[in-house]
Design a protein around this motif. Structure first.
Motif, PDB file in Angstrom:
ATOM      1  N   LYS A  28       0.861  -1.189   0.000  1.00 15.59           N
ATOM      2  CA  LYS A  28       0.000   0.000   0.000  1.00 15.59           C
ATOM      3  C   LYS A  28       0.890   1.230   0.000  1.00 15.59           C
ATOM      4  O   LYS A  28       1.914   1.273   0.680  1.00 15.59           O
ATOM      5  CB  LYS A  28      -0.891   0.066   1.247  1.00 15.59           C
ATOM      6  N   THR A  29       0.507   2.240  -0.767  1.00 12.51           N
ATOM      7  CA  THR A  29       1.194   3.526  -0.764  1.00 12.51           C
ATOM      8  C   THR A  29       0.182   4.580  -0.352  1.00 12.51           C
ATOM      9  O   THR A  29      -0.886   4.689  -0.959  1.00 12.51           O
ATOM     10  CB  THR A  29       1.769   3.857  -2.154  1.00 12.51           C
ATOM     11  N   LEU A  30       0.518   5.321   0.693  1.00 14.27           N
ATOM     12  CA  LEU A  30      -0.392   6.320   1.244  1.00 14.27           C
ATOM     13  C   LEU A  30       0.349   7.636   1.455  1.00 14.27           C
ATOM     14  O   LEU A  30       1.571   7.649   1.583  1.00 14.27           O
ATOM     15  CB  LEU A  30      -0.949   5.838   2.587  1.00 14.27           C
ATOM     16  N   SER A  31      -0.400   8.729   1.536  1.00 15.09           N
ATOM     17  CA  SER A  31       0.198  10.014   1.871  1.00 15.09           C
ATOM     18  C   SER A  31       0.435  10.060   3.382  1.00 15.09           C
ATOM     19  O   SER A  31      -0.109   9.250   4.139  1.00 15.09           O
ATOM     20  CB  SER A  31      -0.728  11.155   1.448  1.00 15.09           C
ATOM     21  N   LEU A  32       1.257  11.012   3.799  1.00 12.92           N
ATOM     22  CA  LEU A  32       1.517  11.162   5.242  1.00 12.92           C
ATOM     23  C   LEU A  32       0.226  11.423   6.012  1.00 12.92           C
ATOM     24  O   LEU A  32       0.083  10.984   7.145  1.00 12.92           O
ATOM     25  CB  LEU A  32       2.518  12.294   5.488  1.00 12.92           C
ATOM     26  N   ASP A  33      -0.706  12.122   5.369  1.00 10.63           N
ATOM     27  CA  ASP A  33      -1.985  12.407   6.019  1.00 10.63           C
ATOM     28  C   ASP A  33      -2.794  11.133   6.273  1.00 10.63           C
ATOM     29  O   ASP A  33      -3.692  11.115   7.104  1.00 10.63           O
ATOM     30  CB  ASP A  33      -2.822  13.369   5.179  1.00 10.63           C
ATOM     31  N   GLU A  34      -2.490  10.064   5.551  1.00  7.46           N
ATOM     32  CA  GLU A  34      -3.211   8.803   5.676  1.00  7.46           C
ATOM     33  C   GLU A  34      -2.468   7.778   6.541  1.00  7.46           C
ATOM     34  O   GLU A  34      -2.803   6.598   6.535  1.00  7.46           O
ATOM     35  CB  GLU A  34      -3.447   8.189   4.292  1.00  7.46           C
ATOM     36  N   ALA A  35      -1.467   8.236   7.298  1.00  8.63           N
ATOM     37  CA  ALA A  35      -0.649   7.316   8.101  1.00  8.63           C
ATOM     38  C   ALA A  35      -1.507   6.486   9.059  1.00  8.63           C
ATOM     39  O   ALA A  35      -1.294   5.280   9.208  1.00  8.63           O
ATOM     40  CB  ALA A  35       0.416   8.088   8.868  1.00  8.63           C
ATOM     41  N   ALA A  36      -2.475   7.103   9.684  1.00  8.04           N
ATOM     42  CA  ALA A  36      -3.343   6.370  10.611  1.00  8.04           C
ATOM     43  C   ALA A  36      -4.136   5.298   9.867  1.00  8.04           C
ATOM     44  O   ALA A  36      -4.343   4.197  10.388  1.00  8.04           O
ATOM     45  CB  ALA A  36      -4.291   7.323  11.329  1.00  8.04           C
TER      46      ALA A  36
END
Length: 54
Positions: A28-36
């Motif tokens: 999975k690749t997520l933005s820092l805002d999606e860390a949770a």
């Protein structure tokens, strides 16, 4: 040094030596805002590893 730290250092070395790429280790690749969200996905076993990008 714990086995977890040794494993992490080995993966970092592979990245630095360009022996591996994010696609091989992260599903999975997520933005820092999606860390949770990434933590939640891994907790639900919907992701093994999540790569966070700025």
């Amino acid at each position: 040094m714990s086995s977890e730290v040794r494993e992490l250092l080995a993966v970092i070395k592979l990245f630095c030596d360009r022996m591996t790429g994010p696609g091989k280790d992260f599903d999975k690749t997520l933005s820092l805002d999606e860390a949770a969200d990434g933590t939640e996905l891994m907790g639900k076993r919907e992701a093994v590893n999540a790569l966070l990008k700025p």
